[in-house]
Design a protein around this motif. Structure first.
Motif, PDB file in Angstrom:
ATOM      1  N   LEU A 174       1.038  -1.359   0.396  1.00 49.82           N
ATOM      2  CA  LEU A 174      -0.142  -0.237   0.150  1.00 49.82           C
ATOM      3  C   LEU A 174       0.928   1.396  -0.374  1.00 49.82           C
ATOM      4  O   LEU A 174       0.528   2.100  -0.759  1.00 49.82           O
ATOM      5  CB  LEU A 174      -0.807  -0.101   1.027  1.00 49.82           C
ATOM      6  CG  LEU A 174      -2.069   1.367   1.503  1.00 49.82           C
ATOM      7  CD1 LEU A 174      -2.918   1.517   0.077  1.00 49.82           C
ATOM      8  CD2 LEU A 174      -2.156   0.869   2.428  1.00 49.82           C
ATOM      9  N   ILE A 175       1.681   0.946   0.454  1.00 53.20           N
ATOM     10  CA  ILE A 175       2.542   2.383   0.285  1.00 53.20           C
ATOM     11  C   ILE A 175       3.448   2.474  -0.863  1.00 53.20           C
ATOM     12  O   ILE A 175       3.576   4.006  -0.775  1.00 53.20           O
ATOM     13  CB  ILE A 175       3.402   2.421   2.357  1.00 53.20           C
ATOM     14  CG1 ILE A 175       3.175   2.097   3.294  1.00 53.20           C
ATOM     15  CG2 ILE A 175       5.262   3.197   1.841  1.00 53.20           C
ATOM     16  CD1 ILE A 175       4.395   2.078   4.289  1.00 53.20           C
ATOM     17  N   GLU A 176       3.844   0.849  -1.342  1.00 50.11           N
ATOM     18  CA  GLU A 176       4.515   1.744  -2.687  1.00 50.11           C
ATOM     19  C   GLU A 176       3.474   2.309  -3.256  1.00 50.11           C
ATOM     20  O   GLU A 176       3.647   3.377  -3.984  1.00 50.11           O
ATOM     21  CB  GLU A 176       4.819   0.154  -3.214  1.00 50.11           C
ATOM     22  CG  GLU A 176       5.439   0.298  -4.322  1.00 50.11           C
ATOM     23  CD  GLU A 176       5.630  -0.893  -4.968  1.00 50.11           C
ATOM     24  OE1 GLU A 176       6.278  -0.451  -6.144  1.00 50.11           O
ATOM     25  OE2 GLU A 176       5.296  -1.863  -4.284  1.00 50.11           O
ATOM     26  N   ARG A 177       2.030   2.011  -3.579  1.00 49.89           N
ATOM     27  CA  ARG A 177       1.358   2.406  -4.679  1.00 49.89           C
ATOM     28  C   ARG A 177       0.882   4.175  -4.040  1.00 49.89           C
ATOM     29  O   ARG A 177       0.240   4.985  -5.361  1.00 49.89           O
ATOM     30  CB  ARG A 177      -0.295   1.342  -4.325  1.00 49.89           C
ATOM     31  CG  ARG A 177       0.140  -0.295  -4.869  1.00 49.89           C
ATOM     32  CD  ARG A 177      -1.380  -0.797  -4.515  1.00 49.89           C
ATOM     33  NE  ARG A 177      -0.313  -2.218  -4.705  1.00 49.89           N
ATOM     34  CZ  ARG A 177      -1.282  -3.230  -4.742  1.00 49.89           C
ATOM     35  NH1 ARG A 177      -2.679  -3.297  -4.392  1.00 49.89           N
ATOM     36  NH2 ARG A 177      -1.191  -4.692  -4.854  1.00 49.89           N
ATOM     37  N   ARG A 178       0.320   3.648  -2.357  1.00 47.98           N
ATOM     38  CA  ARG A 178       0.738   5.605  -2.558  1.00 47.98           C
ATOM     39  C   ARG A 178       1.400   6.026  -2.992  1.00 47.98           C
ATOM     40  O   ARG A 178       1.196   7.121  -3.472  1.00 47.98           O
ATOM     41  CB  ARG A 178       0.310   5.081  -0.611  1.00 47.98           C
ATOM     42  CG  ARG A 178      -0.113   6.616  -0.009  1.00 47.98           C
ATOM     43  CD  ARG A 178      -1.711   7.485  -1.030  1.00 47.98           C
ATOM     44  NE  ARG A 178      -2.535   6.538  -0.034  1.00 47.98           N
ATOM     45  CZ  ARG A 178      -3.707   6.778  -0.096  1.00 47.98           C
ATOM     46  NH1 ARG A 178      -4.135   8.291  -1.655  1.00 47.98           N
ATOM     47  NH2 ARG A 178      -4.788   6.377   0.873  1.00 47.98           N
ATOM     48  N   ILE A 179       3.165   5.856  -2.922  1.00 46.07           N
ATOM     49  CA  ILE A 179       4.182   6.784  -3.938  1.00 46.07           C
ATOM     50  C   ILE A 179       3.652   6.810  -4.960  1.00 46.07           C
ATOM     51  O   ILE A 179       4.307   8.146  -4.769  1.00 46.07           O
ATOM     52  CB  ILE A 179       5.443   6.394  -3.051  1.00 46.07           C
ATOM     53  CG1 ILE A 179       5.474   6.379  -1.212  1.00 46.07           C
ATOM     54  CG2 ILE A 179       6.820   7.344  -3.619  1.00 46.07           C
ATOM     55  CD1 ILE A 179       6.738   5.352  -0.467  1.00 46.07           C
ATOM     56  N   ARG A 180       3.595   5.841  -5.786  1.00 51.92           N
ATOM     57  CA  ARG A 180       3.708   6.187  -6.871  1.00 51.92           C
ATOM     58  C   ARG A 180       2.512   7.030  -7.296  1.00 51.92           C
ATOM     59  O   ARG A 180       2.614   7.644  -8.616  1.00 51.92           O
ATOM     60  CB  ARG A 180       3.128   4.785  -7.412  1.00 51.92           C
ATOM     61  CG  ARG A 180       4.470   3.715  -7.554  1.00 51.92           C
ATOM     62  CD  ARG A 180       4.153   2.703  -8.468  1.00 51.92           C
ATOM     63  NE  ARG A 180       3.724   2.729  -9.967  1.00 51.92           N
ATOM     64  CZ  ARG A 180       4.358   2.775 -10.840  1.00 51.92           C
ATOM     65  NH1 ARG A 180       5.811   2.528 -10.280  1.00 51.92           N
ATOM     66  NH2 ARG A 180       4.551   3.145 -12.159  1.00 51.92           N
TER      67      ARG A 180
END
Length: 202
Positions: A174-180
């Motif tokens: 989720l953190i990765e997708r939010r950063i993207r």
């Protein structure tokens, strides 16, 4: 069950909810022009384990001096960077540049806040590097890179790279997708800030 097995089970549970969480929050997403979004390229580089490295770039039709001025006005970053609640200078033990930044997000339908203390290294008009010395992640680092591009008008290429290693209890997917999702918004915010600055300096 060992602590490692428990942590892995917790992570799997949190990441299974990642897509549902993003879908539930889509109504709150920032509405921006799709043509502006197309100006930003975002990609993920090879990582190990839970570490994530993401990069983005944009071309800004103004001289690098203005882009540099915006990026190094550290205590004003929270005025225009989305989800950055505070950014303030701290005293550095050896006289360098140290920042405390607090970001806010909405993750898993809960308000999430993360604090980092960063040491900054500047290479004038070329690069601004940052490394976490204290904070809510296991590791957090990255850089802004500037390059003057060949063009009929002043043009600066701006690259941003961040490497993050979340703690075990944080849902890394989720953190990765939010950063993207946030990287294009951040670079477009820099572009708009540069435009505002240049309008006041014809």
């Amino acid at each position: 069950m060992t602590d490692v097995e428990h942590d892995a089970e917790l992570e799997d549970f949190l990441e299974e909810d990642a897509d549902l969480a993003l879908a539930a929050e889509s109504a709150d997403a920032v509405d921006i022009d799709s043509q502006l979004l197309q100006q930003v390229e975002v990609w993920t580089e090879a990582t190990r384990g839970r570490e994530r490295k993401l990069s983005a770039r944009i071309q800004i039709p103004y001289p690098a001096t203005f882009v540099w001025q915006v990026l190094t006005d550290y205590e004003a970053l929270s005025d225009f960077i989305p989800n950055l609640k505070t950014s303030r200078r701290l005293e550095h033990p050896s006289g360098g540049i140290r920042l405390e930044q607090v970001g806010t997000q909405r993750l898993l339908r809960l308000n999430f806040s993360a604090r980092v203390v960063l040491d900054i290294e500047e290479q004038f008009l070329q690069q601004i590097s940052f490394q976490m010395v204290e904070g809510d992640f296991k590791a957090f680092s990255g850089c802004w890179q500037l390059a003057t591009l060949q063009s009929d008008q002043p043009m600066t290429g701006l690259n941003y790279t961040v490497t993050i290693l979340p703690k075990r209890t944080m849902p890394v997917a989720l953190i990765e997708r939010r950063i993207r999702r946030d990287l294009p918004l951040n670079l477009l915010a820099v572009l708009q800030r540069v435009e505002t600055l240049c309008q006041g300096n014809p």
